[in-house]
Design a protein around this motif. Structure first.
Motif, PDB file in Angstrom:
ATOM      1  N   SER A 107       1.516   6.396  -7.046  1.00 51.30           N
ATOM      2  CA  SER A 107       0.398   7.253  -7.433  1.00 51.30           C
ATOM      3  C   SER A 107       0.761   8.733  -7.315  1.00 51.30           C
ATOM      4  O   SER A 107       0.486   9.527  -8.228  1.00 51.30           O
ATOM      5  CB  SER A 107      -0.805   6.931  -6.552  1.00 51.30           C
ATOM      6  N   LYS A 108       1.389   9.106  -6.210  1.00 45.36           N
ATOM      7  CA  LYS A 108       1.785  10.505  -6.021  1.00 45.36           C
ATOM      8  C   LYS A 108       2.814  10.939  -7.069  1.00 45.36           C
ATOM      9  O   LYS A 108       2.702  12.026  -7.651  1.00 45.36           O
ATOM     10  CB  LYS A 108       2.354  10.709  -4.620  1.00 45.36           C
ATOM     11  N   LEU A 168       0.830  -1.211   0.000  1.00 45.72           N
ATOM     12  CA  LEU A 168       0.000   0.000   0.000  1.00 45.72           C
ATOM     13  C   LEU A 168       0.864   1.262   0.000  1.00 45.72           C
ATOM     14  O   LEU A 168       0.546   2.232  -0.693  1.00 45.72           O
ATOM     15  CB  LEU A 168      -0.936   0.007   1.215  1.00 45.72           C
ATOM     16  N   ARG A 169       1.943   1.240   0.757  1.00 46.66           N
ATOM     17  CA  ARG A 169       2.854   2.394   0.770  1.00 46.66           C
ATOM     18  C   ARG A 169       3.470   2.606  -0.609  1.00 46.66           C
ATOM     19  O   ARG A 169       3.559   3.733  -1.088  1.00 46.66           O
ATOM     20  CB  ARG A 169       3.961   2.186   1.804  1.00 46.66           C
ATOM     21  N   ARG A 170       3.886   1.512  -1.241  1.00 48.67           N
ATOM     22  CA  ARG A 170       4.490   1.608  -2.576  1.00 48.67           C
ATOM     23  C   ARG A 170       3.475   2.166  -3.570  1.00 48.67           C
ATOM     24  O   ARG A 170       3.777   3.034  -4.373  1.00 48.67           O
ATOM     25  CB  ARG A 170       4.976   0.241  -3.030  1.00 48.67           C
ATOM     26  N   GLU A 171       2.248   1.636  -3.480  1.00 50.42           N
ATOM     27  CA  GLU A 171       1.181   2.085  -4.378  1.00 50.42           C
ATOM     28  C   GLU A 171       0.923   3.579  -4.188  1.00 50.42           C
ATOM     29  O   GLU A 171       0.729   4.319  -5.167  1.00 50.42           O
ATOM     30  CB  GLU A 171      -0.092   1.286  -4.100  1.00 50.42           C
ATOM     31  N   SER A 172       0.942   4.034  -2.954  1.00 47.43           N
ATOM     32  CA  SER A 172       0.735   5.451  -2.666  1.00 47.43           C
ATOM     33  C   SER A 172       1.852   6.299  -3.255  1.00 47.43           C
ATOM     34  O   SER A 172       1.604   7.340  -3.872  1.00 47.43           O
ATOM     35  CB  SER A 172       0.655   5.658  -1.152  1.00 47.43           C
ATOM     36  N   VAL A 173       3.086   5.855  -3.087  1.00 52.50           N
ATOM     37  CA  VAL A 173       4.238   6.587  -3.621  1.00 52.50           C
ATOM     38  C   VAL A 173       4.167   6.640  -5.147  1.00 52.50           C
ATOM     39  O   VAL A 173       4.379   7.702  -5.753  1.00 52.50           O
ATOM     40  CB  VAL A 173       5.564   5.932  -3.154  1.00 52.50           C
TER      41      VAL A 173
END
Length: 159
Positions: free
Chosen positions: A93-94, A86-91
């Protein structure tokens, strides 16, 4: 066994037969203690079997505790893996949103954001080069579009 060993503290030198008989009345003769010996053996055997049972229960309890710990560790590992994803996906996406705001094409922005999240710096720079080429082509096309074309104005000849 002699009289001295039998009477122990009650023995005195030059005792008469009557004194010896009196002293012997107070002392019990060692007899057949097989019943007492069997009772003690039985008690020892019972204690040994109880100790073995407790030892077995302790081993089982330790095994259960270890299994619980392993299952808890598996759950923690799965949760950590999900959190990392989830953290990777957030990074990603940003970073993708920032790259699109800079004028990147969506597919190139996606690839570059993924490379940034994975730490693939060479790929990031290669994608930056691609973006700059695309940007340069766009700018040239805009400049050419806005450049006025020469018109062919011929003056009519007077004949």
């Amino acid at each position: 066994m002699n009289i001295k060993d039998l009477l122990k503290d009650a023995y005195k030198e030059s005792m008469t037969v009557e004194e010896i008989e009196t002293a012997l009345k107070d002392i019990s003769m060692p007899g057949d203690n097989s019943a007492e010996l069997e009772r003690l053996k039985s008690a020892l055997s019972k204690s040994n079997s109880e100790a073995a049972a407790y030892k077995k229960q302790l081993r089982e309890k330790m095994a259960e505790d270890e299994q619980k710990k392993q299952q808890e560790q598996k759950v923690r590992d799965a949760m950590q893996k999900e959190l990392d994803a989830l953290r990777r996906e957030s990074v990603v996406s940003k970073n993708k949103a920032r790259l699109i705001a800079l004028g990147y094409e969506e597919t190139l922005a996606d690839e570059t954001a993924e490379a940034m999240a994975d730490g693939k710096i060479e790929e990031v720079f290669a994608n930056q080069k691609k973006h700059l080429k695309v940007l340069e082509k766009k700018i040239r096309a805009e400049v050419l579009k806005d450049t006025p074309r020469p018109t062919s104005q011929r003056e009519p000849k007077n004949v």
